[in-house]
Write an enzyme that holds these catalytic residues in place. Structure first.
Site, PDB file in Angstrom:
ATOM      1  N   GLY A   1      -1.097 -11.731  36.177  1.00  0.00           N
ATOM      2  CA  GLY A   1      -1.549 -11.916  34.803  1.00  0.00           C
ATOM      3  C   GLY A   1      -0.591 -12.812  34.024  1.00  0.00           C
TER       4      GLY A   1
ATOM      5  CD  GLU B   1      -1.035  -6.158   5.687  1.00  0.00           C
ATOM      6  OE1 GLU B   1      -0.708  -6.659   4.596  1.00  0.00           O
ATOM      7  OE2 GLU B   1      -1.219  -4.940   5.833  1.00  0.00           O
TER       8      GLU B   1
ATOM      9  CB  CYS C   1      -0.966  -0.055   1.192  1.00  0.00           C
ATOM     10  SG  CYS C   1      -2.311   1.107   1.053  1.00  0.00           S
TER      11      CYS C   1
END
Ligand code: XMP
Length: 516
Positions: free
Chosen positions: A223, A169, A80
């Protein structure tokens, strides 16, 4: 290690390019689009990808790749905006389209260019652009056409340069992975050397070198990132040198502190500093309603408690480890250049302790090259409990920002109980893993209800469940009504003081995921 270097011009899908390449088994790195090639090139780099961008190439102010990218001899694929940059560098022209093109678009290629090896001559691509190539650069030939008339792909006649207008992608793009594989493995000849098993071995060596016999402290939140970082340290360094500090702020979920301790012990932790600091957080929070003030008080309390505990247990010059991910660095602007769009500042990158340790060269970040799903896979390999590996994110200030008024022990206990029922029901019903983040919030609203013959005022509880890829945007989880009603009934039947339950149906944006 063989590497594909991605030069990032701030495109929303740059991270995805990196992910896709790694999924092929090829190591990828992201660097600022306008970086000097000398700073980012190393002998492992086999090919360069120029990413998309929110900028327009025809604007002189827009970031440009170092001209050396086109003279260093490596294959280059422009995606792009990257294609537009290649075009302009070769004397071609790029123009704004009358309307932005977004979505699927049929593409046909000539069948003879190796970029398209193994890809059917006609397929559906994914476009997202407001500019397009209106005149190809010198010695470029068009090798693919799109149904809307813009050049879909071009190749240089003599040099290893390719440009594609669409986004290989994007998950919606057919044969996007194949095109990236053709570029990375066939054209650039990068070998598939990237595996987490190998990463563990290399990181172990590098951690031993960096720690150099010193004590290492890791702050544990409970976490996935900090726990996997702990597992990696424990795998790499002598256990008596590793200090794991977990602060119970009083704003953790039901049973959380016990679970964290259990999982770290199971990983072999010896020096576990489990700090009960509940009063040190709750006392200064008394009477505070403003969410930002609450965050500030909690943040300050963390810093004070950590400083005191560090002084008690660790020698001067200890190393600080933290579970920063690749995306944290990129998002906070540390991994990308001046021109890139900084999305958010991340707490891992900026606390005073971290800054001081970074400046002193005493910071180690064993997950800094990994994406979140790689960290989860790594956790699995390192035998971290599946409950932690697949846990929903939980904010640092904890339940403190899920009580939408002043924080008290009583309110925390009510919320803890309700949240525990909610989450355990989601798990029992097989819904937990379909959701990116779910939690309950205690609203500062009292409403009337009936229990037996009596009218009673109870608290209102809000339930939140969202699906998301990275927390930047989020959609409301499409909750099966039956489950929602049953869970609501279970909460009101079992948690005294909760008289009413509501489900939050706001997406992000415009709402945020948390309520405060
Ligand atoms: P928002 O509410 O901004 O949340 O849509 C996006 C993600 O960030 C988490 N979050 C925080 N994490 N400290 C943290 O460590 C905070 O103050 C904080 N606020 C939000 C939130 O849980 C979600 O995963």
């Amino acid at each position: 290690m063989d590497t594909i270097l991605i030069l990032d011009f701030g495109g929303q899908t740059t991270q995805l390019i990196g992910r896709r390449i790694r999924d092929l088994g090829v190591y990828s790195e992201i660097a600022p689009g306008d970086a000097s090639l000398d700073d980012v090139l190393h002998e492992g780099v086999k090919g360069i990808i120029l990413s998309g961008s929110p900028h327009s190439s025809w604007n002189d102010e827009s970031p440009k790749p170092d001209p050396a990218v086109l003279t260093c001899g490596l294959p280059v694929l422009g995606i792009c905006y990257g294609f537009h940059q290649l075009t302009l560098a070769a004397g071609g022209e790029v123009k704004a389209l009358p309307h932005r093109e977004y979505g699927r678009s049929a593409v046909r290629h000539q069948g003879s260019n190796r970029l398209f090896d193994g890809i059917p001559e006609s397929f559906l691509s994914w476009m997202s652009h407001g500019d397009s190539v209106s005149s190809l650069g010198l010695d470029f030939e068009q090798i693919a056409y799109s149904e809307n008339g813009v050049p879909a792909a071009a190749a240089h006649l003599h040099k290893p340069f390719w440009g594609v207008q669409y986004h290989p992608e994007a998950s919606h793009c057919e044969y996007g992975d194949k095109l990236l594989e053709n570029f990375a493995c066939e054209i650039s000849k990068a070998r598939k050397e990237w595996s987490l098993e190998q990463y563990i071995e290399e990181e172990a060596k590098s951690l031993r070198q960096k720690a150099d016999g010193k004590d290492v402290l890791l702050l544990i939140s409970g976490g996935v990132d900090s726990t996997v970082a702990a597992a990696l340290l424990l795998r790499s360094l002598p256990h008596e040198k590793i200090w794991l500090m977990y602060v119970d702020t009083g704003m953790m979920r039901k049973g959380e502190s016990e679970e964290v301790a259990k999982s770290l012990k199971a990983l072999g932790a010896k020096n576990l500093l489990l700090i009960d600091a509940r009063d040190r957080f709750l006392i200064p929070l008394a009477g505070i309603e403003d969410p930002e003030k609450k965050r500030q008080i909690i943040g300050d309390a963390f810093i004070r408690v950590q400083r005191e505990e560090i002084a008690k247990h660790l020698p001067q010059g200890y190393m600080l480890a933290q579970g920063t991910l690749y995306t944290d660095l990129i998002e906070s602007g540390q991994g990308v250049g001046n021109q890139a769009h900084v999305i958010k500042s991340h707490h891992n990158v900026g606390t005073p302790l971290v800054q001081a340790k970074r400046a002193a060269g005493e910071l180690i970040e064993p997950l800094e090259k990994l994406y979140k799903d790689e960290v989860r896979r790594l956790g699995k390999i390192l035998a971290v409990s599946p409950d932690i590996v697949h846990r929903h994110p939980f904010p640092g200030p904890g339940l403190g920002i899920r009580i939408l008024s002043d924080v008290t022990k009583e309110k925390l206990d009510i919320l803890r109980e309700a949240d525990a029922i909610y989450i355990s029901e989601l798990k029992k019903r097989g819904l937990y893993h379909q959701i990116w983040q779910a939690f309950a919030v205690l609203l500062p609203v009292r409403s009337v209800g009936v229990t037996g013959d009596a009218r009673e005022y109870g608290n209102v509880l809000g339930l939140r469940a969202v699906v998301s890829r990275d927390g930047m945007t989020a959609d409301v989880f499409d909750f099966p009504t039956k489950d929602l009603l049953e869970i609501s009934a279970k909460i009101t039947n079992n948690v005294k003081h909760i008289g009413r339950v509501v489900y939050d149906v706001s997406s992000k944006p415009p709402a945020t995921i948390e309520w405060e």
